[in-house]
Design an enzyme around this catalytic site. Structure first.
Site, PDB file in Angstrom:
ATOM      1  N   HIS A 469      40.644 -16.785   9.895  1.00 28.55           N
ATOM      2  CA  HIS A 469      41.215 -16.833  11.190  1.00 28.55           C
ATOM      3  C   HIS A 469      41.706 -16.113  12.266  1.00 28.55           C
ATOM      4  O   HIS A 469      41.504 -15.781  13.218  1.00 28.55           O
ATOM      5  CB  HIS A 469      42.908 -18.790  11.297  1.00 28.55           C
ATOM      6  CG  HIS A 469      43.699 -18.696  12.661  1.00 28.55           C
ATOM      7  ND1 HIS A 469      44.957 -18.407  12.550  1.00 28.55           N
ATOM      8  CD2 HIS A 469      43.256 -19.023  13.865  1.00 28.55           C
ATOM      9  CE1 HIS A 469      45.426 -19.205  13.804  1.00 28.55           C
ATOM     10  NE2 HIS A 469      44.565 -18.830  14.028  1.00 28.55           N
ATOM     11  N   HIS A 474      40.122 -14.010  16.427  1.00 29.56           N
ATOM     12  CA  HIS A 474      41.300 -14.108  17.704  1.00 29.56           C
ATOM     13  C   HIS A 474      40.564 -12.973  18.065  1.00 29.56           C
ATOM     14  O   HIS A 474      39.880 -11.968  19.072  1.00 29.56           O
ATOM     15  CB  HIS A 474      42.446 -13.884  17.444  1.00 29.56           C
ATOM     16  CG  HIS A 474      43.371 -15.535  16.620  1.00 29.56           C
ATOM     17  ND1 HIS A 474      43.869 -15.737  18.254  1.00 29.56           N
ATOM     18  CD2 HIS A 474      43.136 -16.473  16.600  1.00 29.56           C
ATOM     19  CE1 HIS A 474      44.508 -17.076  17.734  1.00 29.56           C
ATOM     20  NE2 HIS A 474      44.137 -16.557  17.048  1.00 29.56           N
ATOM     21  N   HIS A 660      37.144 -21.450  15.598  1.00 28.52           N
ATOM     22  CA  HIS A 660      38.840 -21.578  16.027  1.00 28.52           C
ATOM     23  C   HIS A 660      38.928 -23.087  15.421  1.00 28.52           C
ATOM     24  O   HIS A 660      40.544 -23.210  14.845  1.00 28.52           O
ATOM     25  CB  HIS A 660      38.984 -20.890  17.359  1.00 28.52           C
ATOM     26  CG  HIS A 660      40.141 -20.731  17.175  1.00 28.52           C
ATOM     27  ND1 HIS A 660      40.808 -21.751  18.260  1.00 28.52           N
ATOM     28  CD2 HIS A 660      40.943 -19.944  16.803  1.00 28.52           C
ATOM     29  CE1 HIS A 660      42.355 -21.697  17.761  1.00 28.52           C
ATOM     30  NE2 HIS A 660      42.048 -20.267  17.152  1.00 28.52           N
ATOM     31  N   ASN A 664      41.756 -23.842  13.104  1.00 23.51           N
ATOM     32  CA  ASN A 664      43.354 -23.254  13.150  1.00 23.51           C
ATOM     33  C   ASN A 664      44.219 -24.765  13.457  1.00 23.51           C
ATOM     34  O   ASN A 664      45.815 -24.883  12.985  1.00 23.51           O
ATOM     35  CB  ASN A 664      43.273 -23.041  14.656  1.00 23.51           C
ATOM     36  CG  ASN A 664      44.472 -22.574  15.315  1.00 23.51           C
ATOM     37  OD1 ASN A 664      45.664 -21.994  14.700  1.00 23.51           O
ATOM     38  ND2 ASN A 664      45.264 -24.065  16.223  1.00 23.51           N
ATOM     39  N   ILE A 813      45.013 -20.382  21.268  1.00 26.66           N
ATOM     40  CA  ILE A 813      46.604 -20.864  20.635  1.00 26.66           C
ATOM     41  C   ILE A 813      46.126 -20.326  19.368  1.00 26.66           C
ATOM     42  O   ILE A 813      45.640 -19.871  18.469  1.00 26.66           O
ATOM     43  CB  ILE A 813      46.828 -22.143  20.526  1.00 26.66           C
ATOM     44  CG1 ILE A 813      48.645 -22.111  20.283  1.00 26.66           C
ATOM     45  CG2 ILE A 813      46.303 -22.734  20.089  1.00 26.66           C
ATOM     46  CD1 ILE A 813      48.934 -21.683  21.250  1.00 26.66           C
TER      47      ILE A 813
END
Length: 813
Positions: A469, A474, A660, A664, A813
């Site tokens: 993740h 990110h 993602h 997520n 997010i």
């Protein structure tokens, strides 16, 4: 601004029209919640001989900033239809800038095709965004500077060694992707570290246009308060039940969702209020008049409260859970380690044929491997090098290997779990390992098997949060965002292609550094590597490979897919009912097809790519600066051909959107019930004859709960992943754009419409697969259909929430 004629005496800038002013601005006020928009009229005086305007300059003479969404010129002579300028930018008072704020029309240009009068402004705007005329120092909210920095802002060395953290990036020991620069001063205690803002501050610098809009930021405040463990006074820890910080039964855990946990009255609540603003406390406690801390019921226990404990579900979540990107085909037996034997001794697996074959439905290990039926979830090497240090903390855990058999019905059957520790007498003596196998009896052996699966889940939870993740979506995307804004003009076709997939990422990453992945932050408090978490992710980044982020390449590397020219797209899955891979490949090839049409329109030949100076600078900066610690790797595409450009852009879009989403938004549905995905283990496997073993025999549920994540960590962790799993109400999904006329070129617009339509068709096929009862991995024993890669392109409701489906365009997010 004229796009046809330039004035040589004015540095070849385009001719400017006369100044015009906003009309009736004082009579229109937008609401403070930023949900409303206001439109204003402007009358321009323009000399038709200047041709079609290509840009405009705006000056804000007021005392406060405003958000400029767009400008539309209507009824322009000799032009069919309106001329549109997408702006989407905050404009601060003029005294905040050393330059003019310029906005271009929606036309798309390579640099060499840019009208001469606009080239100066195109170049100047990129210089401004690079901060070439910046005065230096701490960047302010009106600065529009994109630059690089190391991850040297995670620690607080002034608080002592427990809060010191190594700087990540810029050295071979701790390589890391770069983050966006803030310009804060060095820490006085450690000049290599950057000073941090005080803990509750969320005003960390990011370029203003990269920040959440006001609606989303308000939603995010609840997440912020839930992420800060130390604001809770000790009394809140002790109010839950007779056993401080422990769940006594599984019913205690279920009460979080069914009945809630009563919060304290009187003086204790007053103390909490003194530490936490009331508006934020309401977010935390979900008060409905009874002061109960109550969470939504996670999907994994909605239909059946015990199905998560089955071996079938344990295996299925490796294919359709929140971390479906690790499992690989077993291609050598016993499994071997890649760790240096000089430093770590013998780390090869101790799993033997006799451990497996008793549960292999009559197959031998060799037969199963030949038929591509043995698989492994292997966390051994990634964790072993840190395990000795991790186990000096309150965490007590293992490095695990799990071997599974692909059965005729398409499900995975766990055959053995190996749990390993470093040798007590030194790393060079190798690993000390124990192997556990399934047990159908209801006695203590079955309880031990359930604990063995829990240790695997702890490994997988930590690796998921830190690597699958955080690092692999990110962190690795942020350098591409910085480079794109620094080197590709906003009118450049690749900037326009990628821009929707960068929305909000720099801001969410900055907030994560402030309250999530920092020393003592919520990640260290709730995930087993603790203070070594980010350092461990740096060790994994050493082996990161950009080209292997392409889904087909990843599946081939893991042995999950085999090249086969007779199959669609030339790939055959060895696990046919692998929901992440099946749905993911459809999404991947839809993205690739769209990117190919788009790129070939603007780059009809390889020579055009080679001649694009902005593209060259962009790609060089991505490699040399953004991912500078890996710049010498041979796998980087050279960016000289259509296929390299298409591959690169497809990977970026895939990682930022679908990958993602896959890792997520399933967090709360699966890990919101912590016994299914514990993040910490607090004691080792009980040894026969010990008090812990006797407790396991007498009360296996209590022993299980005392081994995994403690109560307060559970509350903190569940609060966090509930927020991370929510789709925002302003979500823009894959196949959607928040501006309609983002380019004036018809063919790319038509190609995008085909892309959107293809995604809607994929939605239909995903629904059909989920309805097919023969595909047992689509929903499994817990009856949770796999929708994490359901695009939601057809969803324009803007409702958001814990939907468990939808692929947002970006890591937002």
């Amino acid at each position: 601004m004229d796009s046809l004629d330039s004035v040589a005496a004015n540095e070849n800038k385009g001719k400017l029209g006369k100044e015009a002013f906003l009309e009736n601005w004082i009579s229109k006020i937008t609401s403070l919640n930023a949900k409303d928009e206001a439109s204003f009229d402007v009358v321009f005086n323009w000399d038709e001989s200047h041709g079609i305007p290509g840009a405009f300059i705006i000056r804000n003479h007021h005392h406060s900033q405003f958000y400029l969404k767009s400008l539309t010129l209507e009824d322009f002579p000799s032009h069919e239809g309106p001329i549109h300028f997408d702006c989407n930018s905050w404009v601060y008072p003029t005294h905040r800038y050393k330059y003019e704020r310029v906005f271009f029309t929606n036309k798309t240009y390579l640099f060499d095709d840019t009208p001469e009068p606009l080239r100066f402004y195109r170049n100047q705007e990129l210089k401004n965004l690079r901060g070439e005329e910046s005065s230096g120092g701490m960047l302010k909210e009106w600065d529009r500077v994109y630059d690089y920095a190391y991850y040297n802002d995670l620690g607080s060395p002034e608080k002592g060694k427990d809060y010191a953290r190594p700087s990540l990036g810029g050295n071979s020991d701790y390589p890391y992707p770069r983050r966006a620069k803030t310009g804060r001063k060095p820490n006085k205690k450690d000049p290599n570290s950057e000073t941090r803002l005080f803990l509750l501050s969320l005003s960390i610098y990011v370029p203003r246009d990269e920040k959440f809009n006001q609606v989303k930021f308000s939603d995010f405040i609840g997440y912020a308060i839930k992420s800060i463990g130390q604001v809770f006074v000790p009394e809140i820890k002790a109010v839950f039940d007779k056993t401080i910080n422990e769940f006594d039964t599984f019913q205690d855990v279920l009460n979080l969702y069914e009945g809630g946990v009563r919060l304290p009255e009187g003086q204790t609540l007053d103390k909490i209020r003194a530490h936490v603003p009331w508006e934020l406390l309401k977010e935390l406690i979900r008060s409905d008049g009874e002061r109960f801390l109550k969470f939504p019921t996670p999907d994994v226990i909605k239909e059946d409260k015990t199905a998560w404990r089955t071996d079938e579900e344990f295996g299925r979540e490796m294919l359709a859970g929140v971390n479906p990107v690790i499992i690989r085909r077993l291609q050598e037996f016993p499994p071997t380690s890649k760790l240096d034997p000089q430093q770590y001794g013998d780390q090869d697996s101790t799993i033997r044929r006799e451990h497996l074959e008793k549960n292999m439905n009559g197959l031998s290990v060799d037969e199963a491997m030949e038929k591509n039926k043995l698989f492994i979830l292997d966390h051994h090497d990634a964790l072993m090098t840190y395990l000795r240090r991790i186990n000096t903390t309150t965490t007590k855990t293992y490095a695990s290997r799990t071997i599974l058999l692909l059965q005729e019905n398409g499900t995975l059957k766990p055959l053995a779990i190996e749990l390993s520790l470093p040798h007590e007498q030194g790393d060079e003596r190798g690993a000390v390992s124990r192997v556990f196998t399934p047990c159908d009896d209801e006695g203590v052996e079955n309880s031990i098997w359930q604990l063995a699966k829990a240790y695997v889940a702890v490994n997988d939870s930590g690796y998921h949060q830190l690597i699958s993740h955080w690092l692999n979506t990110h962190a690795v995307i942020e350098p591409f965002i910085i480079a794109t804004n620094r080197q590709l003009s906003i009118v450049h076709p690749i900037h326009k292609l990628l821009k929707p997939h960068f929305r909000d990422t720099i801001h969410i990453n900055a907030l994560a550094r402030q309250i999530l992945i920092n020393a003592g932050g919520v990640l260290e408090r709730t995930v087993f590597p603790g203070k070594y978490a980010m350092e461990m992710s740096s060790a994994v980044y050493k082996n990161w490979n950009f080209t292997e982020q392409a889904l087909p390449e990843d599946l081939i590397k893991r042995g999950i897919a085999i090249p086969d020219s007779s199959e669609p797209h030339g790939l055959k899955l060895v696990i046919e009912d692998y929901p992440f891979a099946v749905d993911g490949l459809e999404i991947w090839y839809a993205i690739e097809s769209w990117v190919k049409e788009y790129c070939c329109f603007y780059y009809p030949t390889d020579d055009v790519i080679k001649g694009d100076i902005e593209l060259k600078k962009w790609w060089k900066e991505v490699r040399d600066e953004g991912h500078g610690d890996l710049k010498d790797k041979q796998w980087w595409p050279k960016m000289e051909t259509q296929s390299e450009l298409i591959q690169t852009c497809t990977i970026i879009i895939w990682v930022a959107s679908a990958l993602h989403a896959a890792v997520n938004f399933g967090q709360y549905p699966y890990a919101g019930y912590l016994p299914n995905r514990p993040t910490v283990s607090r004691r080792f496997m009980p040894e026969a004859g010990s008090a812990e073993y006797a407790e396991l025999e007498a009360d296996p549920d209590l022993a299980f709960l005392k081994t995994i994540t403690a109560q307060f960590q559970t509350l903190l962790g569940v609060s966090l992943i509930e927020i991370l799993s929510r789709h925002s109400t302003d979500e823009v999904y894959l196949g959607q754009r928040d501006t309609v006329g983002w380019t004036t070129d018809d063919r790319p617009l038509a190609a995008f419409e085909r892309f959107s339509a293809a995604l809607v068709e994929i939605e239909t096929r995903i629904t059909e697969r989920n309805d097919d009862v023969a595909l047992r991995n689509r929903a499994g024993p817990v009856k949770v259909p796999y929708t994490l890669l359901y695009p939601s392109t057809s969803d324009t409701s803007r409702v958001g929430g814990l939907t468990g489906k939808g692929i947002p365009n970006s890591v937002s997010i």
